[in-house]
Design an enzyme around this catalytic site. Structure first.
Site, PDB file in Angstrom:
ATOM      1  N   ASP A  82      27.271  37.161  53.709  1.00 27.45           N
ATOM      2  CA  ASP A  82      26.456  37.718  52.615  1.00 27.45           C
ATOM      3  C   ASP A  82      26.212  36.728  51.480  1.00 27.45           C
ATOM      4  O   ASP A  82      25.442  37.014  50.573  1.00 27.45           O
ATOM      5  CB  ASP A  82      27.154  38.968  52.062  1.00 27.45           C
ATOM      6  CG  ASP A  82      27.146  40.073  53.093  1.00 27.45           C
ATOM      7  OD1 ASP A  82      28.233  40.506  53.517  1.00 27.45           O
ATOM      8  OD2 ASP A  82      26.055  40.463  53.516  1.00 27.45           O
ATOM      9  N   HIS A 115      36.983  37.374  53.939  1.00 21.62           N
ATOM     10  CA  HIS A 115      36.633  38.123  55.150  1.00 21.62           C
ATOM     11  C   HIS A 115      37.915  38.599  55.823  1.00 21.62           C
ATOM     12  O   HIS A 115      38.924  37.897  55.811  1.00 21.62           O
ATOM     13  CB  HIS A 115      35.852  37.222  56.121  1.00 21.62           C
ATOM     14  CG  HIS A 115      35.115  38.006  57.149  1.00 21.62           C
ATOM     15  ND1 HIS A 115      35.716  38.465  58.303  1.00 21.62           N
ATOM     16  CD2 HIS A 115      33.835  38.444  57.176  1.00 21.62           C
ATOM     17  CE1 HIS A 115      34.833  39.147  59.001  1.00 21.62           C
ATOM     18  NE2 HIS A 115      33.693  39.167  58.351  1.00 21.62           N
TER      19      HIS A 115
HETATM   20  C1  SDX Z   1      30.855  41.812  55.754  1.00 12.34           C
HETATM   21  O1  SDX Z   1      34.324  42.893  59.106  1.00 12.34           O
HETATM   22  C2  SDX Z   1      33.205  42.249  59.305  1.00 12.34           C
HETATM   23  O2  SDX Z   1      32.973  41.616  60.280  1.00 12.34           O
HETATM   24  C3  SDX Z   1      32.176  42.424  58.158  1.00 12.34           C
HETATM   25  C4  SDX Z   1      30.933  41.555  58.253  1.00 12.34           C
HETATM   26  C5  SDX Z   1      30.053  41.949  59.430  1.00 12.34           C
HETATM   27  O3  SDX Z   1      29.292  41.092  59.898  1.00 12.34           O
HETATM   28  O4  SDX Z   1      30.057  43.145  59.788  1.00 12.34           O
HETATM   29  O5  SDX Z   1      31.309  40.201  58.372  1.00 12.34           O
HETATM   30  C6  SDX Z   1      30.061  41.704  57.005  1.00 12.34           C
HETATM   31  O6  SDX Z   1      31.198  42.894  55.366  1.00 12.34           O
HETATM   32  C7  SDX Z   1      31.280  40.537  55.061  1.00 12.34           C
HETATM   33  C8  SDX Z   1      32.174  40.823  53.816  1.00 12.34           C
HETATM   34  C9  SDX Z   1      31.253  41.169  52.646  1.00 12.34           C
HETATM   35  N1  SDX Z   1      32.062  41.607  51.502  1.00 12.34           N
HETATM   36  C10 SDX Z   1      32.222  40.823  50.410  1.00 12.34           C
HETATM   37  O7  SDX Z   1      31.755  39.684  50.289  1.00 12.34           O
HETATM   38  C11 SDX Z   1      32.999  41.480  49.270  1.00 12.34           C
HETATM   39  C12 SDX Z   1      33.996  40.488  48.682  1.00 12.34           C
HETATM   40  N2  SDX Z   1      35.053  40.278  49.682  1.00 12.34           N
HETATM   41  C13 SDX Z   1      36.260  41.072  49.559  1.00 12.34           C
HETATM   42  O8  SDX Z   1      36.037  42.379  49.118  1.00 12.34           O
HETATM   43  C14 SDX Z   1      37.197  40.919  50.754  1.00 12.34           C
HETATM   44  O9  SDX Z   1      37.298  39.586  51.000  1.00 12.34           O
HETATM   45  C15 SDX Z   1      36.879  41.631  52.053  1.00 12.34           C
HETATM   46  C16 SDX Z   1      36.668  43.096  51.861  1.00 12.34           C
HETATM   47  C17 SDX Z   1      35.666  41.049  52.682  1.00 12.34           C
HETATM   48  C18 SDX Z   1      38.060  41.405  52.980  1.00 12.34           C
HETATM   49  O10 SDX Z   1      39.112  42.063  52.394  1.00 12.34           O
HETATM   50  P1  SDX Z   1      40.567  42.105  53.099  1.00 12.34           P
HETATM   51  O11 SDX Z   1      40.591  41.455  54.398  1.00 12.34           O
HETATM   52  O12 SDX Z   1      41.047  43.528  53.007  1.00 12.34           O
HETATM   53  O13 SDX Z   1      41.410  41.164  52.179  1.00 12.34           O
HETATM   54  P2  SDX Z   1      42.194  41.641  50.915  1.00 12.34           P
HETATM   55  O14 SDX Z   1      41.329  42.530  50.077  1.00 12.34           O
HETATM   56  O15 SDX Z   1      43.520  42.145  51.394  1.00 12.34           O
HETATM   57  O16 SDX Z   1      42.359  40.250  50.126  1.00 12.34           O
HETATM   58  C19 SDX Z   1      43.480  39.405  50.341  1.00 12.34           C
HETATM   59  C20 SDX Z   1      43.664  38.692  48.998  1.00 12.34           C
HETATM   60  C21 SDX Z   1      43.873  39.672  47.828  1.00 12.34           C
HETATM   61  O17 SDX Z   1      44.578  38.974  46.820  1.00 12.34           O
HETATM   62  P3  SDX Z   1      46.234  39.174  46.793  1.00 12.34           P
HETATM   63  O18 SDX Z   1      46.478  40.671  46.747  1.00 12.34           O
HETATM   64  O19 SDX Z   1      46.752  38.520  48.060  1.00 12.34           O
HETATM   65  O20 SDX Z   1      46.659  38.441  45.532  1.00 12.34           O
HETATM   66  O21 SDX Z   1      42.471  37.940  48.671  1.00 12.34           O
HETATM   67  C22 SDX Z   1      41.901  38.460  47.479  1.00 12.34           C
HETATM   68  C23 SDX Z   1      42.470  39.868  47.298  1.00 12.34           C
HETATM   69  O22 SDX Z   1      42.451  40.230  45.919  1.00 12.34           O
HETATM   70  N3  SDX Z   1      40.450  38.494  47.686  1.00 12.34           N
HETATM   71  C24 SDX Z   1      39.534  38.151  46.775  1.00 12.34           C
HETATM   72  C25 SDX Z   1      38.296  38.278  47.429  1.00 12.34           C
HETATM   73  N4  SDX Z   1      38.497  38.714  48.681  1.00 12.34           N
HETATM   74  C26 SDX Z   1      39.830  38.851  48.842  1.00 12.34           C
HETATM   75  N5  SDX Z   1      39.652  37.748  45.492  1.00 12.34           N
HETATM   76  C27 SDX Z   1      38.488  37.468  44.837  1.00 12.34           C
HETATM   77  N6  SDX Z   1      37.258  37.562  45.393  1.00 12.34           N
HETATM   78  C28 SDX Z   1      37.120  37.967  46.675  1.00 12.34           C
HETATM   79  N7  SDX Z   1      35.919  38.073  47.217  1.00 12.34           N
END
Ligand code: SDX
Length: 434
Positions: free
Chosen positions: A363, A306
């Site tokens: 989710d 998140h």
């Molecule tokens: C919602 O913003 C809100 O409030 C949203 C929400 C709401 O109520 O409105 O809470 C609802 O959208 C919840 C999120 C639902 N999405 C997912 O579950 C999709 C999977 N999650 C990821 O796509 C991600 O965690 C996000 C999009 C939710 C957050 O992404 P960020 O903050 O941009 O973090 P990032 O992509 O920069 O990740 C940081 C690191 C990265 O690795 P490094 O580059 O540091 O090596 O964490 C890794 C990412 O690759 N990472 C994951 C991951 N999420 C982040 N690796 C594997 N699986 C994941 N799910």
């Protein structure tokens, strides 16, 4: 903590005020930055950038805290229903008994949609994604309720908010009925918000769907837990669109389309597809976690991570608890719940997830609950949108009335071509595209 931030550029110092939020969050007010220094900031994804001050929802991502108008989310677990929480979010305080009764009556009265809207449903292909239909039909409300295009007073805003919260159920249910070749069922004024929605979804002309208390309470809670989440992608979209003074229906339709993305509200569908793949044996939980850790795999553990929560998402906790309690009571055993628990267990012990503070988000469990209620997977994000509607409405109104309200128009750093002359077509020679 100082009430000023100092920025030094080429030896010259510039001072910017530091503002402090109710819960002690600090923000550097850079509204004069460009005028004073000729510089702008660059913050892709707005990871460090606040777009506004807001009184609606407070999140502490480190501590896993979520409060609606100051009230902790956990206190809604055995109390109010979604309508009362909607009133709280939109109007800033809990309603009195009389205010609640009036609002509930208005929602009942406004549940139906103009007969002309039904024809639009019939023009969508059967396979049309329900979120595409929902976004289109919420926008179409601007055509059928032109009296609400300009919300210049509280009374009209109240009436428009009630119509949106009430009618989004009907639009969602009609989208489902159309996709399944089923007759549209009109809202039943003797039913409350959630039972009426499920009636429009699942009743037949010859068979009334009875919503039991367990299902009613579970879906009420799901809507409450999704009702607002400060400046998430879809809510920021509603504020962005509303800042141009676009009407409430158009702005919320934009929010629906932003929510659709699999990184945002669409994740609840992606979670179920992920759990299903593991259940069908295409891949084990352990292998999936390994894949999600590999940068080049293109696989993420959906429902995990998140932008704000670097601790447990309190909504995921509550939804997981409700699923554990509800499924046995409904006489249902869902193997996907066991797989979800297994994934959670694996990740909470895995350095990759621990170091990046990746925990289950809202989710991760919601789909398992929705499936237990009988909601089909392709309607999961639609359910999220119904829940999020009061938050979008509250933020749209707050944006419209915020101090110094103006159209949102971010800057950029241009990195394209320098000055370039136009070359007439015959003279052009370029390497093949792609
Ligand atoms: C919602 O913003 C809100 O409030 C949203 C929400 C709401 O109520 O409105 O809470 C609802 O959208 C919840 C999120 C639902 N999405 C997912 O579950 C999709 C999977 N999650 C990821 O796509 C991600 O965690 C996000 C999009 C939710 C957050 O992404 P960020 O903050 O941009 O973090 P990032 O992509 O920069 O990740 C940081 C690191 C990265 O690795 P490094 O580059 O540091 O090596 O964490 C890794 C990412 O690759 N990472 C994951 C991951 N999420 C982040 N690796 C594997 N699986 C994941 N799910």
């Amino acid at each position: 903590m100082s009430d000023k931030a100092i920025l030094t550029i080429d030896g010259k110092q510039y001072e910017f005020p530091v503002i402090v939020g109710t819960e002690g969050e600090y923000g550097i007010d850079i509204s004069k930055l460009r005028a004073l220094t000729g510089h702008i900031t660059l913050d892709p994804g707005y990871v460090n950038t606040g777009s506004c001050k807001s009184d609606i929802t407070f999140i502490d991502g480190e501590k896993g805290i979520l409060r609606y108008r100051g009230i902790p989310l956990e206190q809604f677990a055995n109390g109010p229903n979604f309508i009362e929480v909607s009133w709280l979010l939109i109007f800033g305080r809990p309603p009195t008994t009389e205010e609640y009764r009036e609002f509930a009556e208005e929602l009942t009265h406004e549940a139906n949609i103009d007969e002309g809207m039904k024809h639009h449903f019939n023009s969508f292909p059967r396979k049309a994604p329900p979120m595409a239909i929902l976004g289109s039909m919420v926008n179409a409300l601007s055509c059928f309720h032109p009296e609400f295009l300009d919300l210049d007073d509280e009374e009209k805003f109240y009436a428009a908010a009630a119509r949106l919260i009430s009618k989004i159920r009907t639009l969602a249910a009609f989208a489902y009925r159309h996709a399944n070749g089923l007759p549209y069922l009109y809202p039943n004024p003797s039913l409350k918000y959630v039972p009426n929605f499920l009636h429009m979804m699942f009743s037949m002309p010859y068979h009334h769907y009875e919503c039991d208390d367990l299902t009613r309470d579970a879906l009420n809670m799901i809507f409450i837990l999704h009702a607002d989440h400060e400046q998430n992608c879809s809510t920021s979209t509603v504020r962005m669109v509303g800042s141009s003074q676009a009407n409430l229906f158009a702005s919320c339709s934009a929010g629906i389309n932003a929510l659709w993305g699999p990184l945002h509200g669409g994740a609840n569908v992606a979670v179920m597809e992920m759990l299903d793949r593991i259940h069908k044996g295409n891949v084990s939980a352990e292998e999936y976690v390994k894949l999600a850790k590999k940068k080049d795999s293109g696989v993420k553990l959906m429902g995990f991570g998140h932008r704000v929560y670097k601790n447990f998402d309190p909504r995921a906790k509550l939804l997981g608890e409700i699923a554990e309690k509800l499924l046995p009571k409904m006489g249902r055993k869902d193997p996907l719940l066991d797989i979800a628990r297994r994934l959670e267990e694996l990740c909470l012990k895995d350095d990759y997830f621990v170091e990046r503070k990746l925990y289950p988000n809202v989710d991760f469990y919601s789909g398992i609950l929705l499936r237990a209620i009988g909601i089909p997977t392709n309607m999961f994000t639609v359910i999220f949108a119904i829940g999020r509607m009061p938050g979008w409405i509250a933020h749209w109104w707050e944006q419209k009335h915020m101090e110094g309200a103006q159209i949102n128009r971010p800057r950029q750093i241009y990195t394209g071509n320098g000055l370039t002359d136009y070359v007439p077509m015959p003279g052009r020679k370029y390497p093949k595209r792609g």
